[in-house]
Design a protein around this motif. Structure first.
Motif, mmCIF file in Angstrom:
data_model
loop_
_atom_site.group_PDB
_atom_site.id
_atom_site.type_symbol
_atom_site.label_atom_id
_atom_site.label_comp_id
_atom_site.label_asym_id
_atom_site.label_seq_id
_atom_site.Cartn_x
_atom_site.Cartn_y
_atom_site.Cartn_z
ATOM 1 N N THR A 109 0.882 -1.162 0.000
ATOM 2 C CA THR A 109 0.000 0.000 0.000
ATOM 3 C C THR A 109 0.929 1.223 0.000
ATOM 4 O O THR A 109 2.142 1.067 0.150
ATOM 5 C CB THR A 109 -0.963 -0.016 1.225
ATOM 6 N N GLU A 111 0.542 4.669 1.571
ATOM 7 C CA GLU A 111 0.358 5.866 2.419
ATOM 8 C C GLU A 111 1.684 6.607 2.656
ATOM 9 O O GLU A 111 1.754 7.826 2.549
ATOM 10 C CB GLU A 111 -0.266 5.490 3.773
ATOM 11 N N ARG A 140 1.373 -8.587 -1.169
ATOM 12 C CA ARG A 140 1.180 -8.937 0.237
ATOM 13 C C ARG A 140 1.416 -10.430 0.347
ATOM 14 O O ARG A 140 0.754 -11.211 -0.342
ATOM 15 C CB ARG A 140 -0.233 -8.571 0.720
ATOM 16 N N GLY A 152 -4.880 -12.868 -3.762
ATOM 17 C CA GLY A 152 -3.601 -13.140 -4.402
ATOM 18 C C GLY A 152 -2.476 -12.583 -3.552
ATOM 19 O O GLY A 152 -2.707 -11.891 -2.562
ATOM 20 N N GLU A 280 -15.125 -8.322 -0.547
ATOM 21 C CA GLU A 280 -14.724 -6.930 -0.335
ATOM 22 C C GLU A 280 -14.027 -6.431 -1.599
ATOM 23 O O GLU A 280 -12.910 -6.824 -1.892
ATOM 24 C CB GLU A 280 -13.771 -6.841 0.863
HETATM 25 N N1 5CA Z 1 -4.313 1.787 1.564
HETATM 26 C C1 5CA Z 1 -5.648 1.269 1.725
HETATM 27 C C2 5CA Z 1 -6.608 1.912 0.788
HETATM 28 S S1 5CA Z 1 -5.855 2.582 -0.617
HETATM 29 C C3 5CA Z 1 -5.642 -0.242 1.547
HETATM 30 O O1 5CA Z 1 -4.616 -0.829 1.283
HETATM 31 N N2 5CA Z 1 -6.801 -0.848 1.720
HETATM 32 S S2 5CA Z 1 -7.066 -2.410 1.693
HETATM 33 O O2 5CA Z 1 -6.068 -3.121 2.410
HETATM 34 O O3 5CA Z 1 -8.399 -2.618 2.127
HETATM 35 O O4 5CA Z 1 -6.973 -2.879 0.191
HETATM 36 C C4 5CA Z 1 -7.795 -2.276 -0.785
HETATM 37 C C5 5CA Z 1 -8.512 -3.314 -1.612
HETATM 38 O O5 5CA Z 1 -7.573 -4.157 -2.252
HETATM 39 C C6 5CA Z 1 -9.394 -4.259 -0.811
HETATM 40 O O6 5CA Z 1 -10.657 -3.699 -0.588
HETATM 41 C C7 5CA Z 1 -9.467 -5.468 -1.721
HETATM 42 O O7 5CA Z 1 -10.494 -5.312 -2.684
HETATM 43 C C8 5CA Z 1 -8.119 -5.451 -2.411
HETATM 44 N N3 5CA Z 1 -7.200 -6.467 -1.843
HETATM 45 C C9 5CA Z 1 -6.605 -6.438 -0.635
HETATM 46 N N4 5CA Z 1 -5.846 -7.538 -0.449
HETATM 47 C C10 5CA Z 1 -5.961 -8.289 -1.576
HETATM 48 C C11 5CA Z 1 -5.432 -9.543 -2.015
HETATM 49 N N5 5CA Z 1 -4.584 -10.238 -1.235
HETATM 50 N N6 5CA Z 1 -5.782 -10.017 -3.225
HETATM 51 C C12 5CA Z 1 -6.617 -9.306 -4.021
HETATM 52 N N7 5CA Z 1 -7.145 -8.123 -3.674
HETATM 53 C C13 5CA Z 1 -6.843 -7.614 -2.472
#
Ligand code: 5CA
Length: 438
Positions: A109, A111, A140, A152, A280
């Motif tokens: 991410t 920030e 991640r 993923g 989500e």
């Molecule tokens: N920095 C904040 C908002 S920009 C952030 O990272 N939010 S989060 O962790 O919620 O991730 C944002 C979106 O990425 C999630 O709502 C989800 O739709 C997607 N996401 C998060 N982790 C994964 C993953 N491992 N695989 C696929 N999509 C993911």
């Protein structure tokens, strides 16, 4: 595109590792190929869908006044040490050491990176508000990557970051994203419900997740049944107007993920309470000065006083959305793409490669449909009709044009709508009108 030239490695058998329809169909329809656990190559057909989703996100983000940029995937560890998240983030963060022994990481991410960028470029309240976004790959190191693109390790995210002088401005920015998300998901044929959510490692006290209902979803969700009847703002929406009333309406009824569930509300709601599972697809956060304070990102206000920036961040799971759309729109035969994200709008099936009239009319229609500006995939292979039908249903293009000798005798072809399964005989000269909805 002629299928004889196209790289479309479809699978006849169901891959064993796929436990949910979207994962199964993404592999079988040749949208992607696994490289290692949670890491995929996007093949030509899948990439088209991903790009279409990106474009819907882009157009709506731009409408809100947010500006697109592109930050790197690899980040220096220093800025994460400043915010205090370098240690906190734990094993999910992929840490890298470069040849000069510098600690780097593959961004989960952004920030820190955007705060670093803004603190060195924005100096006064006159430069505010600003909202910047990018669509960039994230990493991640999930303990259990699963369900294909749903969880993923490497995934494409749209992440936006807002900067305001005060809390009031930051809430305005938050509301803009809230409305934009409702509209973005709707344009993909999805009904996404905003729900109160935990803020986790991003932080802050105001946050909504956007969930698409699906039995295969990873989250358990609770909501008041009437929330499904709320209207999504239409194209007339003015993002510079006061959006609070719309956000208030959408948040007036109970909706929460299991982490935020409130048992007392559940008993109160009784019959009106719905329990379901959800995917989500987006998550928005208001976290005020959490990063700006830690990283000294401040501006001078109109009195010349220094103030920490008020921030929020707003994520959309762009690659996850490909899976979410399939979960919401498929049948036993395959994918049913909503037109807005479909990799091609039309599929042509020539039933007889050995019949010169069939070949000639198929070729002519292929050119005419392409010339009319519709994207078209032409199955010109030497295969049985049955195999071609099954393949076209699997890849799920919205329209099929089926050309065979029997119909051609009467100057007719068959046009099938994948979503309704409706078939109609159409004179050759009228095919374009049907496809263009005239
Ligand atoms: N920095 C904040 C908002 S920009 C952030 O990272 N939010 S989060 O962790 O919620 O991730 C944002 C979106 O990425 C999630 O709502 C989800 O739709 C997607 N996401 C998060 N982790 C994964 C993953 N491992 N695989 C696929 N999509 C993911």
């Amino acid at each position: 595109m002629r299928l004889t030239n196209y790289f479309l490695p479809t699978l006849r058998e169901n891959p064993k590792e796929a436990q949910i329809p979207s994962h199964l169909f993404m592999l079988r329809a040749g949208l992607m190929k696994q490289s290692s656990a949670g890491i995929y190559s996007w093949l030509p057909l899948g990439l088209k869908v991903l790009k279409n989703i990106e474009e819907i996100v882009r157009l709506e983000m731009d409408r809100t006044g947010s500006q697109e940029m592109l930050m790197p995937t690899i980040q220096p560890a220093e800025i994460w040490r400043e915010s205090g998240r370098y240690e906190d983030y734990g094993k999910e963060m992929l840490r890298i050491v470069d040849r000069h022994d510098r600690d780097m990481l593959y961004g989960p991410t952004n920030e820190e990176m955007i705060t670093d960028l803004v603190r060195t470029t924005i100096r006064t309240y006159k430069d505010l508000p600003k909202n910047l976004y990018h669509q960039q790959w994230k990493f991640r190191d999930e303990v259990r990557p699963r369900f294909g693109v749903m969880r993923g390790k490497e995934f494409l995210m749209k992440d936006a970051y807002s900067f305001d002088l005060d809390r009031e401005g930051a809430i305005r920015s938050y509301n803009q994203m809230f409305i934009a998300y409702l509209r973005i998901f709707k344009q993909m044929g999805l009904k996404a419900i905003p729900m109160k959510a935990e803020t986790g490692p991003i932080g802050g006290d105001l946050s909504h997740e956007f969930l698409v209902l699906a039995d295969t979803g990873e989250s358990e969700v609770f909501y008041h049944k009437d929330i499904l009847n709320f209207n999504v703002p239409n194209d007339e929406i003015d993002y510079s107007s006061d959006l609070q009333m719309i956000v208030d309406e959408w948040t007036s009824l109970y909706a929460a993920t299991s982490e935020k569930a409130d048992q007392s509300v559940h008993s109160e709601l009784a019959e009106s309470l719905m329990t379901a599972r959800g995917i989500e697809v987006g998550h928005i956060f208001y976290f005020g000065t959490k990063y700006s304070k830690a990283m000294s990102a401040s501006v001078a206000d109109s009195n010349g006083n220094s103030r920490y920036l008020e921030m929020g961040s707003y994520g959309i799971g762009v690659s996850r959305l490909v899976g979410a759309i399939i979960e919401a729109s498929h049948d036993e035969k395959g994918i049913i793409w909503p037109e807005s994200v479909a990799p091609f709008k039309v599929g042509i099936i020539n039933l007889r490669k050995d019949d010169s009239l069939c070949v000639k009319e198929s070729d002519l229609l292929y050119s005419a449909i392409g010339d009319a500006g519709l994207s078209v995939l032409y199955d010109d292979r030497d295969e049985s009709g049955g195999a071609k039908f099954a393949n076209m249903d699997l890849i799920g293009l919205p329209w099929q044009v089926i050309i065979g000798p029997r119909g051609l005798k009467e100057g007719q072809v068959e046009v099938k709508n994948r979503a309704t399964d409706q078939k109609q005989s159409v004179p050759l000269g009228a095919v374009l009108n049907v496809l263009l909805g005239r």
